[in-house]
Design an enzyme around this catalytic site. Structure first.
Site, PDB file in Angstrom:
ATOM      1  N   GLU A 273      -7.896  43.258  -0.977  1.00 48.97           N
ATOM      2  CA  GLU A 273      -7.096  43.035   0.232  1.00 48.97           C
ATOM      3  C   GLU A 273      -7.683  41.886   1.050  1.00 48.97           C
ATOM      4  O   GLU A 273      -8.904  41.707   1.090  1.00 48.97           O
ATOM      5  CB  GLU A 273      -7.058  44.314   1.072  1.00 48.97           C
ATOM      6  CG  GLU A 273      -6.173  45.387   0.483  1.00 48.97           C
ATOM      7  CD  GLU A 273      -4.772  44.869   0.202  1.00 48.97           C
ATOM      8  OE1 GLU A 273      -4.025  44.629   1.147  1.00 48.97           O
ATOM      9  OE2 GLU A 273      -4.436  44.684  -0.984  1.00 48.97           O
TER      10      GLU A 273
ATOM     11  N   ARG B  19       3.119  45.344  13.361  1.00 47.10           N
ATOM     12  CA  ARG B  19       3.244  43.923  13.666  1.00 47.10           C
ATOM     13  C   ARG B  19       4.682  43.512  14.041  1.00 47.10           C
ATOM     14  O   ARG B  19       4.915  42.427  14.533  1.00 47.10           O
ATOM     15  CB  ARG B  19       2.738  43.094  12.467  1.00 47.10           C
ATOM     16  CG  ARG B  19       1.246  43.236  12.248  1.00 47.10           C
ATOM     17  CD  ARG B  19       0.804  42.776  10.862  1.00 47.10           C
ATOM     18  NE  ARG B  19       1.008  43.796   9.840  1.00 47.10           N
ATOM     19  CZ  ARG B  19       0.660  43.658   8.554  1.00 47.10           C
ATOM     20  NH1 ARG B  19       0.111  42.535   8.132  1.00 47.10           N
ATOM     21  NH2 ARG B  19       0.882  44.629   7.684  1.00 47.10           N
TER      22      ARG B  19
ATOM     23  N   ASN C 184      47.464  49.766  30.724  1.00 49.59           N
ATOM     24  CA  ASN C 184      47.396  50.960  29.869  1.00 49.59           C
ATOM     25  C   ASN C 184      46.568  52.085  30.464  1.00 49.59           C
ATOM     26  O   ASN C 184      46.579  53.194  29.978  1.00 49.59           O
ATOM     27  CB  ASN C 184      46.829  50.594  28.493  1.00 49.59           C
ATOM     28  CG  ASN C 184      45.420  50.034  28.577  1.00 49.59           C
ATOM     29  OD1 ASN C 184      45.076  49.341  29.537  1.00 49.59           O
ATOM     30  ND2 ASN C 184      44.614  50.322  27.582  1.00 49.59           N
TER      31      ASN C 184
HETATM   32  C1  UD1 Z   1       0.374  45.433   0.744  1.00 55.65           C
HETATM   33  C2  UD1 Z   1      -0.690  45.379  -0.359  1.00 55.65           C
HETATM   34  C3  UD1 Z   1      -1.111  43.917  -0.556  1.00 55.65           C
HETATM   35  C4  UD1 Z   1       0.115  43.077  -0.903  1.00 55.65           C
HETATM   36  C5  UD1 Z   1       1.209  43.243   0.137  1.00 55.65           C
HETATM   37  C6  UD1 Z   1       2.496  42.587  -0.358  1.00 55.65           C
HETATM   38  C7  UD1 Z   1      -1.987  47.463  -0.271  1.00 55.65           C
HETATM   39  C8  UD1 Z   1      -3.251  48.092   0.169  1.00 55.65           C
HETATM   40  N1  UD1 Z   1      -1.827  46.173   0.021  1.00 55.65           N
HETATM   41  O1  UD1 Z   1      -0.244  44.971   1.942  1.00 55.65           O
HETATM   42  O2  UD1 Z   1      -2.067  43.838  -1.593  1.00 55.65           O
HETATM   43  O3  UD1 Z   1      -0.280  41.723  -1.016  1.00 55.65           O
HETATM   44  O4  UD1 Z   1       1.497  44.630   0.362  1.00 55.65           O
HETATM   45  O5  UD1 Z   1       3.505  42.593   0.605  1.00 55.65           O
HETATM   46  O6  UD1 Z   1      -1.170  48.117  -0.889  1.00 55.65           O
HETATM   47  N2  UD1 Z   1       3.198  52.305   3.597  1.00 55.65           N
HETATM   48  C9  UD1 Z   1       3.364  53.663   3.550  1.00 55.65           C
HETATM   49  N3  UD1 Z   1       2.332  54.471   3.932  1.00 55.65           N
HETATM   50  C10 UD1 Z   1       1.143  53.982   4.331  1.00 55.65           C
HETATM   51  C11 UD1 Z   1       0.966  52.589   4.381  1.00 55.65           C
HETATM   52  C12 UD1 Z   1       2.017  51.764   3.998  1.00 55.65           C
HETATM   53  O7  UD1 Z   1       4.431  54.142   3.186  1.00 55.65           O
HETATM   54  O8  UD1 Z   1       0.246  54.804   4.637  1.00 55.65           O
HETATM   55  C13 UD1 Z   1       4.313  51.436   3.212  1.00 55.65           C
HETATM   56  C14 UD1 Z   1       4.834  50.603   4.350  1.00 55.65           C
HETATM   57  O9  UD1 Z   1       5.937  51.225   4.980  1.00 55.65           O
HETATM   58  C15 UD1 Z   1       5.254  49.308   3.685  1.00 55.65           C
HETATM   59  C16 UD1 Z   1       4.411  49.262   2.417  1.00 55.65           C
HETATM   60  O10 UD1 Z   1       3.871  50.547   2.219  1.00 55.65           O
HETATM   61  O11 UD1 Z   1       6.603  49.338   3.324  1.00 55.65           O
HETATM   62  C17 UD1 Z   1       3.303  48.216   2.477  1.00 55.65           C
HETATM   63  O12 UD1 Z   1       2.438  48.497   3.577  1.00 55.65           O
HETATM   64  P1  UD1 Z   1       1.866  47.338   4.465  1.00 55.65           P
HETATM   65  O13 UD1 Z   1       1.010  47.971   5.508  1.00 55.65           O
HETATM   66  O14 UD1 Z   1       2.926  46.430   4.890  1.00 55.65           O
HETATM   67  O15 UD1 Z   1       0.907  46.618   3.407  1.00 55.65           O
HETATM   68  P2  UD1 Z   1       0.418  45.118   3.407  1.00 55.65           P
HETATM   69  O16 UD1 Z   1      -0.682  44.955   4.386  1.00 55.65           O
HETATM   70  O17 UD1 Z   1       1.575  44.206   3.543  1.00 55.65           O
HETATM   71 CA    CA Z   2       3.729  44.482   3.932  1.00 54.11          CA
END
Ligand code: UD1
Ligand code: CA
Length: 456
Positions: A155, A15, A385
């Protein structure tokens, strides 16, 4: 009690629409993942593991100075899968692991400590940091039982119409009893809207085993996640306000904090006054009693006390006490400006040293030069220079008076106590105590205009 931390930073951040991994986007000058690492350390948790995947090498390079460990997630199959990839880090450990995401940089160290005490005092197997918000869109929802106990996290994309109305959200920050977490990770399934292994499902798994789950609501400002450029700017604003408030508490006047941009690593001495539109970046120190009039950018520089700057750019340089700079000056890297120097309008200084009390008042370029004390540069002086191949050095002694519109063709030396006549192009050494004139002599052709019949 043993504590360690895992920071999830393997995601791509679709995003953000960026070729830079999301967690490397900066807030107030520091990468989000580094902000999270630093705050975890500030909460006295030293054993930190970062899960990397997307842009792994870049994330590793940027975080290396922080002395953390790494796990690699080669395919981004979800936050639960990411933690599973840190199995080597967790296995054989006993105690508590806190889990953070590299995209939620606003959490405070005191809150991390509170979460740990809450977790330990409540003897929970898992504690979730939550927040009650007006608009829960995009976040996981905290679903509680009738008696108030946490049942599960759902979620946003998996919520029923009823669950969508819940306004307590999951921050994505947790404490887990390490053994219970490790045992539950293998039970995660990806039969959900996104086809991912959600870390959030661990809560329901623990609950179904009869374990106690804690949930600690905190201010939304601390748990905001950054998934888009809009949220990046919102997080930056929160951090900027925090930084500015600290400087004001330390005795610095900010005329308009909303338009003053001070990086996380900047220090400022008391009674300095900062007008709107200033951008202070990197490893910059501003002394006491300085006045920064509007619209300057100062990066990686050391500014001593009583300095005045106006609408100028200063990069990787040192500015001595009681100097005035600008408006519209450009001080380029590796410049050292002495005490009580005046650098005026439209002056560019590059990789040069300027001695105390020297005046460079207007429209002048000084590059690769060493200038002594008490000199005066006339308007329009140019240090030539560059000869097309190499950058040459210019040496100017103390108390030299450089006339207006002089060219100093380097390499060249001007000794102490000299005068250079206006309009000179200096190509040879000027001996101490002398006047140098290097321009064509004036010729007057009397009556020439009349003889040519050119009078209007
Ligand atoms: C996640 C939470 C959600 C919470 C929100 C808060 C889950 C399933 N959901 O959603 O409940 O409200 O954060 O901000 O956990 N990442 C990895 N590997 C992956 C996927 C993600 O390392 O396979 C890392 C991403 O780099 C990121 C973090 O995990 O830093 C969160 O992932 P993101 O996809 O942003 O989750 P959200 O949809 O925001
Ligand atoms: Ca996030």
């Amino acid at each position: 009690m043993y504590n360690c931390a895992i920071i999830l930073a393997a995601g791509e951040g679709k995003r953000m629409k960026s070729s830079t991994p999301k967690v490397l986007h900066k807030i107030c000058g520091r990468e989000m993942v580094n902000i999270v690492i630093d705050v975890v350390k500030k909460a006295q948790i030293e054993d930190i593991n970062v899960v990397i995947g997307n842009g792994a090498e870049r994330v590793k390079t940027v975080t290396e100075s922080r002395n953390v460990k790494y796990s690699f997630q080669d395919r981004q199959l979800g936050t639960g899968h990411a933690v599973l990839c840190a199995d080597d880090f967790l296995r054989h450990k006993e105690g508590t692991v806190v889990i953070f995401t590299g995209d939620s940089p606003l959490i405070k160290a005191t809150t991390i400590k509170n979460m740990l005490s809450f977790h330990n005092n409540g003897k929970y197997k898992a504690t979730i940091l939550t927040s009650i918000v007006n608009d829960p869109t995009g976040y996981g929802r905290i679903i509680r039982e009738k008696n108030g106990e946490v049942l599960k996290i759902v979620e946003h994309k998996d919520c029923s119409a009823e669950e969508l109305k819940v306004n307590e959200i999951n921050s994505g920050m947790y404490c887990f009893h390490i053994k219970s977490l490790v045992e539950s990770l293998n039970k995660l399934r990806n039969d959900n809207a996104q086809g991912e292994y959600y870390l959030t499902d661990i809560i329901e798994i623990l609950k179904s085993n009869g374990e106690k789950i804690g949930a600690l609501p905190v201010n939304f400002e601390e748990v905001m996640g950054v998934n888009s450029r809009t949220q990046l700017s919102e997080a930056e604003k929160v951090m900027r306000n925090r930084i500015n408030r600290i400087h004001m508490e330390n005795g610095i006047t900010l005329i308009d904090p909303d338009t003053t941009y001070i990086g996380l690593d900047v220090t400022i001495g008391k009674d300095t006054i900062i007008y709107p539109g200033n951008v202070l970046q990197g490893d910059t120190t501003i002394g006491e009693n300085c006045i920064l009039y509007p619209n300057s950018r100062i990066k990686d520089s050391l500014i001593d006390n009583n300095v005045t700057v106006q609408s100028s750019v200063i990069l990787e340089s040192k500015i001595g006490e009681s100097v005035t700079i600008g408006p519209f000056a450009y001080i380029r890297p590796e410049s050292v400006i002495g005490k009580s120097v005046k650098i005026g309008d439209f002056v560019e200084i590059k990789k040069s040293t300027i001695g105390d009390k020297t005046k460079v008042s207007h429209l002048t370029y000084i590059g690769d030069a060493k200038v002594g004390k008490g000199c005066n540069f006339g308007c329009g002086t140019v240090v030539v220079n560059y000869d097309g191949k190499v950058k040459n050095k210019t040496l100017i002694g103390d108390n030299s008076f450089i006339g207006c519109n002089t060219n100093l063709v380097s390499p060249v030396k001007v000794n102490d106590d000299t005068y250079i006549a206006a309009g000179s192009t200096i190509t040879e050494e000027v001996p101490e105590g002398s006047l140098a004139i290097a321009r064509a002599k004036q010729v007057n052709k009397e009556g020439w205009v009349y003889k040519k019949g050119l009078k209007k």
